[in-house]
Design a protein around this motif. Structure first.
Motif, short mmCIF file in Angstrom:
data_model
loop_
_atom_site.label_atom_id
_atom_site.label_comp_id
_atom_site.label_asym_id
_atom_site.label_seq_id
_atom_site.Cartn_x
_atom_site.Cartn_y
_atom_site.Cartn_z
N UNK A 250 -24.47 13.82 -32.33
CA UNK A 250 -24.27 15.24 -32.02
C UNK A 250 -23.53 15.97 -33.14
N UNK A 251 -23.05 15.24 -34.14
CA UNK A 251 -22.37 15.88 -35.27
C UNK A 251 -20.87 15.93 -35.09
N UNK A 252 -20.18 16.10 -36.22
CA UNK A 252 -18.72 16.04 -36.22
C UNK A 252 -18.08 17.15 -35.39
N UNK A 253 -18.53 18.38 -35.59
CA UNK A 253 -17.88 19.51 -34.91
C UNK A 253 -18.07 19.41 -33.40
N UNK A 254 -19.29 19.08 -32.97
CA UNK A 254 -19.51 18.93 -31.53
C UNK A 254 -18.77 17.71 -30.98
N UNK A 255 -18.58 16.68 -31.80
CA UNK A 255 -17.79 15.53 -31.35
C UNK A 255 -16.36 15.95 -31.09
N UNK A 260 -11.96 17.59 -27.25
CA UNK A 260 -11.15 18.60 -26.57
C UNK A 260 -11.42 18.59 -25.06
N UNK A 261 -12.68 18.39 -24.68
CA UNK A 261 -13.01 18.30 -23.26
C UNK A 261 -12.44 17.03 -22.64
N UNK A 262 -12.39 15.94 -23.42
CA UNK A 262 -11.77 14.72 -22.91
C UNK A 262 -10.29 14.95 -22.64
N UNK A 263 -9.65 15.77 -23.47
CA UNK A 263 -8.25 16.10 -23.24
C UNK A 263 -8.07 16.91 -21.95
N UNK A 264 -9.16 17.56 -21.50
CA UNK A 264 -9.11 18.30 -20.23
C UNK A 264 -9.44 17.42 -19.03
N UNK A 265 -9.77 16.14 -19.27
CA UNK A 265 -9.98 15.20 -18.17
C UNK A 265 -11.38 14.63 -18.06
N UNK A 266 -12.33 15.09 -18.88
CA UNK A 266 -13.70 14.59 -18.80
C UNK A 266 -13.84 13.32 -19.62
N UNK A 267 -14.68 12.38 -19.15
CA UNK A 267 -14.93 11.21 -19.97
C UNK A 267 -15.95 11.56 -21.05
N UNK A 268 -16.25 10.61 -21.93
CA UNK A 268 -17.08 10.92 -23.10
C UNK A 268 -18.50 11.31 -22.72
N UNK A 269 -19.04 10.73 -21.64
CA UNK A 269 -20.39 11.08 -21.19
C UNK A 269 -20.42 12.50 -20.64
#
Length: 348
Positions: A250-255, A260-269
């Protein structure tokens, strides 16, 4: 102009914030990328992914219009500023801008053109979201949805350069660079040790700037890279295929957005999917083609990912044995590793 050239130019256009037109089977969409364009004066409509539509509670409307997994063309009541469009497109901003709308999912939304456009955005490494324009300018690049779908198939690789490269794991190593006619990313193979008649130990390693170079503790990429090279040294010889497919494609920026979303509680998937991006976007056919150019058809594969084994076999590489790669977890990546095991089938 050839179809691959048009597609490559369209990727470049999106990264610069320029408009493109995508012709589908029944319609044509005139589009401007939300992330890289400053604004689209007069536009009140957006093209977004099905996953992002679900986040915005447009699922029922979208299913009625185009099916539950189809991209969504949506209209925004009351006008669409650049800031609002980016808040709609980027789920990382949801906590900062929780109140958006009202929105309406439209019908029809040409499926083939919309799907192709969102795939093109992923290839460009930008958010999968577009302003929908009423018309195209005279110099707007136009391409067919089928051209985008065929852009990376088949893989056109060739060996571009090679050199001796002593590395920490083994002083006797060679690096070989591969160039593709339909991909700007250049992949490399590192041959460790002296090639002989034995079956080589091979590792497919996807680029990870944060883990490989900066020593990130959020993933296991850096330790996997160094452990793989050490095991190749121990076995006599091996091949490290370093694939330029950052963030599982998905590329560096989207990674980093996914981080940032993982820091909000979402897992990587869930983080990838919330961005409107696939859980797995890598193309392992590239690795198979690299091995063929190296005249290697039977390997022992160092991996915990059964999908790599299956993909290589599908593309003509005999995987004689899968060897596990064991890395200790830390408190920062324990959840990430558990997600690999429980949601993406890694054999840890």
């Amino acid at each position: 102009m050839s179809a691959p050239r048009r597609t490559a130019q369209a990727i470049d256009a999106l990264r610069h914030g320029w408009a493109i037109s995508v012709a589908g089977s029944d319609d044509i969409l005139h589009l401007l990328p939300v992330e890289t364009a400053l604004s689209a004066p007069g536009s009140q409509r957006l093209l977004i992914s099905a996953a992002r539509a679900d986040t915005l509670k447009l699922t029922n409307q979208a299913a009625a219009a185009s099916g539950p997994d189809a991209p969504v063309c949506m209209s925004v009541t009351g006008g669409l500023s650049g800031d609002l469009a980016r808040a709609i497109a980027d789920p990382v901003l949801d906590m900062r801008h929780p109140m958006k709308g009202p929105f309406v999912a439209e019908t029809p939304c040409d499926s083939s053109a919309a799907v192709a456009a969102l795939d093109l955005a992923r290839r460009a490494g930008i958010l999968p979201a577009f302003y929908i324009l009423n018309a195209a300018d005279e110099d707007t690049l136009t391409l067919n949805a089928a051209d985008i779908a065929d852009y990376a198939d088949p893989v056109h690789l060739q060996i571009a350069s090679h050199a001796a490269l002593p590395v920490e794991a083994h002083e006797n190593a060679q690096i070989i660079a591969f160039r593709s006619t339909n991909d700007l990313r250049e992949h490399v193979a590192l041959i460790i040790g002296t090639r002989d008649e034995s079956t080589p130990l091979v590792r497919l390693h996807s680029e990870c700037l944060t883990g490989d170079i900066l020593g990130s503790l959020k993933c296991d990429c850096g330790p996997q890279l160094h452990e793989a090279m050490a095991e190749m040294t121990d076995t006599g010889w091996g091949i490290l295929l370093y694939l330029r497919q950052e963030g599982r494609g998905i590329g560096l920026i989207n990674k980093l957005r996914a981080y940032a979303l993982q820091d909000q509680g979402f897992d990587t998937v869930d983080a990838n999917n919330r961005l409107g991006l696939p859980t797995e976007a890598r193309d392992f056919a590239i690795a198979a083609e690299m091995l063929k150019l190296l005249h290697v058809d039977t390997i022992n594969l160092l991996t915990n990912n059964p999908e790599k084994v299956e993909s290589l076999r599908t593309h003509g590489v005999d995987v004689a044995e899968r060897k596990p790669l064991k890395i200790n977890a830390n408190r920062h990546n324990a959840r990430y590793l558990n997600t690999k095991k429980t949601r993406t089938g890694h054999q840890l």
